[in-house]
Every structure is written in C-alpha cells, then in structure tokens.
Scaffold this motif. Structure first.
Motif, PDB file in Angstrom:
ATOM      1  N   VAL A  86       0.819  -1.211   0.000  1.00 32.05           N
ATOM      2  CA  VAL A  86       0.000   0.000   0.000  1.00 32.05           C
ATOM      3  C   VAL A  86       0.856   1.266   0.000  1.00 32.05           C
ATOM      4  CG1 VAL A  86      -0.347   0.179   2.500  1.00 32.05           C
ATOM      5  CG2 VAL A  86      -2.116   1.030   0.916  1.00 32.05           C
ATOM      6  N   SER A  90       0.720   3.960  -3.013  1.00 30.02           N
ATOM      7  CA  SER A  90       0.342   5.353  -2.751  1.00 30.02           C
ATOM      8  C   SER A  90       0.941   6.302  -3.782  1.00 30.02           C
ATOM      9  CB  SER A  90       0.761   5.770  -1.337  1.00 30.02           C
ATOM     10  OG  SER A  90       2.165   5.870  -1.226  1.00 30.02           O
ATOM     11  N   VAL A 104      -7.642   4.752   0.121  1.00 32.31           N
ATOM     12  CA  VAL A 104      -7.850   3.596   0.999  1.00 32.31           C
ATOM     13  C   VAL A 104      -9.343   3.338   1.198  1.00 32.31           C
ATOM     14  CG1 VAL A 104      -7.505   2.745   3.360  1.00 32.31           C
ATOM     15  CG2 VAL A 104      -5.598   3.751   2.104  1.00 32.31           C
TER      16      VAL A 104
END
Length: 136
Positions: A86, A90, A104
């Motif tokens: 993650v 990003s 998210v």
C-alpha cells in the motif's frame, strides 16, 4: 524450548484475517515489479509519461496482465492481492491527485465521507468476524 511450528503454516494463518492482506515475503516477491513500477512514479518525468499513456508506460514494466488491468482500473484490493504494498501503491494515488485516505476508502465497502467519519471516530470496531475459516 523453541516453537517447532511450520513457518509456512504460520504465515498461512495471515490469510484468515478478513479484509486484510499481510505483506509477507511471498507477497513482496510476487509484487516486486508492480512495486518498482509504483515507485517509479516518484519522478516527475515518469508521472508525466504515465499520465500521457498509462498502458504504454505499464508495458515497459515486467507486469502480469492482471497487474496491468488492476492498475488501469485502480483496483487497489486486486493490486494488494497481486503483491502490491500500500505504501508503494500510494505513488499511484498521488499521481492521480487522490489523498491516501480517499484511496484507501475505495478498499472498503464505504464511500469516502463514511470512511473518513469512521476513522475520525477511532476506526473500525474490533467486534465482528475475526476469522474467515471459523466465521467468527
């Protein structure tokens, strides 16, 4: 006394956590090229090339067709399943001008305002399903 549990069985237990993908060494190996692509977006020239023709830019990377399709759809849950991290992903959010929290929120069953409000109130309740296999 040492724990003699099988490491693979132990790591397999992580897959029983509902709604969570633990970034293990196996996921890191699986998603290596995906995460390298995402990190490439830290450079302004690469972001511009990606924005100009996403498919062509993705074709420069050693990504599976499933990875490319998930990037193009911005299907972050699929990218996590394919080994994405993650924090590397990003860079895609940022390239799109989307905040981390908003991106998210797309990984949940909530719209962004609902997700934001839930997080501002302390996050998800620890009550609920804690095991996929045991449904408890």
């Amino acid at each position: 006394m040492t724990d003699k549990r099988d490491i693979h069985a132990y790591l397999g237990e992580f897959d029983d956590i509902p709604g969570t993908r633990v970034f293990t060494a196996a996921r890191a190996r699986q998603g290596y090229h995906l995460n390298q692509f995402a990190m490439s977006l830290m450079k302004p020239d690469n972001r511009e090339r990606f924005r100009a023709d996403e498919k062509a830019y993705l074709d420069e990377w050693k990504l599976t067709d499933a990875m490319k399709a998930a990037v193009l759809r911005r299907d972050y849950n699929a990218l996590l399943d394919l080994g994405g991290n993650v924090y590397f992903l990003s860079k895609i959010f940022s390239t799109d001008g989307v905040s981390f929290a908003e991106a998210v929120s797309t990984m949940t069953d909530m719209d962004f305002p609902t997700y934001r409000d839930m997080m501002n109130k302390g996050g998800r309740s620890p009550e609920g399903v804690r095991s996929i296999k045991d449904k408890r």
